[in-house]
Enzyme design. Structure first.
Site, PDB file in Angstrom:
ATOM      1  N   GLU A  49       0.827  -1.209   0.000  1.00 33.33           N
ATOM      2  CA  GLU A  49       0.000   0.000   0.000  1.00 33.33           C
ATOM      3  C   GLU A  49       0.863   1.261   0.000  1.00 33.33           C
ATOM      4  O   GLU A  49       0.522   2.249  -0.633  1.00 33.33           O
ATOM      5  CB  GLU A  49      -0.963   0.004   1.201  1.00 33.33           C
ATOM      6  CG  GLU A  49      -2.111  -0.979   1.069  1.00 33.33           C
ATOM      7  CD  GLU A  49      -3.013  -0.713  -0.143  1.00 33.33           C
ATOM      8  OE1 GLU A  49      -3.076   0.425  -0.611  1.00 33.33           O
ATOM      9  OE2 GLU A  49      -3.636  -1.678  -0.633  1.00 33.33           O
ATOM     10  N   TYR A 132      -6.117   6.533   4.685  1.00 33.10           N
ATOM     11  CA  TYR A 132      -6.213   5.558   3.595  1.00 33.10           C
ATOM     12  C   TYR A 132      -5.449   4.274   3.939  1.00 33.10           C
ATOM     13  O   TYR A 132      -5.982   3.166   3.834  1.00 33.10           O
ATOM     14  CB  TYR A 132      -5.702   6.134   2.257  1.00 33.10           C
ATOM     15  CG  TYR A 132      -5.603   5.032   1.228  1.00 33.10           C
ATOM     16  CD1 TYR A 132      -6.745   4.558   0.600  1.00 33.10           C
ATOM     17  CD2 TYR A 132      -4.391   4.391   0.973  1.00 33.10           C
ATOM     18  CE1 TYR A 132      -6.690   3.481  -0.281  1.00 33.10           C
ATOM     19  CE2 TYR A 132      -4.325   3.323   0.104  1.00 33.10           C
ATOM     20  CZ  TYR A 132      -5.474   2.868  -0.520  1.00 33.10           C
ATOM     21  OH  TYR A 132      -5.409   1.802  -1.366  1.00 33.10           O
ATOM     22  N   ASP A 150      -9.021   6.681  -1.433  1.00 31.47           N
ATOM     23  CA  ASP A 150      -7.977   7.472  -2.102  1.00 31.47           C
ATOM     24  C   ASP A 150      -8.605   8.125  -3.335  1.00 31.47           C
ATOM     25  O   ASP A 150      -9.825   8.062  -3.521  1.00 31.47           O
ATOM     26  CB  ASP A 150      -6.774   6.582  -2.468  1.00 31.47           C
ATOM     27  CG  ASP A 150      -7.138   5.507  -3.477  1.00 31.47           C
ATOM     28  OD1 ASP A 150      -8.332   5.388  -3.828  1.00 31.47           O
ATOM     29  OD2 ASP A 150      -6.230   4.786  -3.920  1.00 31.47           O
TER      30      ASP A 150
END
Ligand code: SF4
Length: 362
Positions: A49, A132, A150
């Protein structure tokens, strides 16, 4: 009307369960085979991520493999030297991401015995971890129904709910987080969040969304109104600043190359570079020779141009006029300024633009 009432109004007549079903079913059959989807290891999901922020999936895949091979566990990354970590990230850009990740995993090792915390409060307090990343890691790794919103997800949801708020504003992101909190599947938050991301990547793309192939087309208000191409609404940020300066691949009589470490804070912190006049650009080549000779205490008689190189950061564009030159060496090495051999050069992490200068020099 406050945000909560506004969200309630948006969700009126929206078939949440049917939407979850259509979206997740599609994801389970159509999802891409990505290396970080092989298991639910929170450390690997976290690394992926962080890499995926501002970077395309195709670019991330080889970096992910290399990074995980080098640092297969959270402890391995926590124990690594910063220089090694930066080297493994070399070329991915936005280096503050990996510096923060490194600091955060050290904290996880010290405070939580090396186990990524499943608590929203604990995980989101780690360095560099925003809403996020918190939502993505907690939902994907631990199945906790947290929103992961996002730009990609905001684009998809702007269209599905026909929301015209400016997605560049923080308040709009909060609104979308509230919407996702209401529509997320509690049976499978992991697949739900990943499905929204996947839909944005494969179907509901920024330009020319493939509405006729879309699994949630029947829920999409923008499609029903024929306005999907006009969404999302996003105001443009400030134009980037252009900065021009010179740099030099400086060799000594033994063929060694001069490198220097950038400051420990600011743009590209702690990466290495060739001598340059970034902080006080010189007006011409003669002034540049004088500047480099004085600063590095070298005798530099002439330089040859290699070429012009450009790199676009989010807020700044660099234009570097690059040279090469031989110097009589007077300055000795210290921690941040070194003469290194060509082989040794590979141990140091350089920003992409300096790697390009080196390739052109070679
Ligand atoms: Fe996006 Fe079109 Fe699907 Fe709506 S129908 S979510 S605009 S791809």
């Amino acid at each position: 009307m406050n945000v909560k009432e506004n969200v309630q109004q948006i969700l009126e007549h929206f078939h949440i369960e049917q939407f979850q079903h259509d979206l997740i079913d599609w994801f389970r059959t159509e999802q891409r085979d990505l290396p970080w989807r092989k298991n639910k290891d929170p450390y690997k999901i976290w690394v992926s991520e962080v890499m995926l922020q501002q970077t395309r999936v195709d670019t991330v895949i080889p970096y992910f493999y290399q990074f995980i091979e080098k640092f297969p566990t959270l402890d391995a990354l926590a124990d690594a030297k910063e220089e090694e970590v930066l080297k493994a990230w070399e070329g991915l850009g936005y280096y503050s991401r990996v510096r923060n990740l490194h600091a955060a995993v050290k904290e996880v090792k010290e405070k939580y015995g090396g186990r990524v915390p499943a608590s929203k409060e604990q995980f989101s307090s780690l360095k560099g971890v925003g809403p996020y990343t918190t939502g993505a890691v907690l939902s994907i790794a631990y199945g906790i129904p947290e929103p992961a919103v996002d730009g990609n997800v905001m684009r998809v949801l702007s269209r599905i709910f026909y929301i015209t708020d400016d997605i560049a504003r923080a308040s709009t992101r909060k609104k979308f987080e509230q919407i996702v909190s209401c529509i997320i599947s509690h049976d499978d938050p992991s697949d739900f969040n990943q499905a929204l991301m996947e839909l944005g990547a494969l179907v509901c793309t920024p330009k020319n969304p493939s509405c006729f192939l879309c699994p949630v087309q029947r829920h999409c208000r923008a499609f029903a109104e024929g306005v999907e191409a006009e969404l999302p609404v996003k105001t443009k940020g400030k134009a980037p600043k252009h900065v021009a300066f010179r740099a030099i691949v400086l060799t000594n009589e033994e063929g060694k190359i001069r490198i220097e470490k950038r400051p420990s804070s600011g743009l590209l912190a702690n990466l290495w570079q060739f001598p340059n006049d970034e902080h006080a650009p010189t007006p011409n080549e003669q002034a540049f020779i004088k500047e480099i000779s004085e600063r590095y205490h070298v005798v530099l008689r002439s330089i040859q141009r290699i070429g012009t190189f450009e790199h676009v950061f989010s807020h700044i564009v660099w234009h570097i006029e690059a040279y090469k030159g031989n110097a009589l060496e007077l300055q000795i090495d210290d921690e941040t300024n070194k003469w290194v051999t060509v082989d040794e050069l590979n141990q140091y992490a350089f920003p992409v633009i300096y790697q390009k200068i080196w390739q052109a020099y070679e």
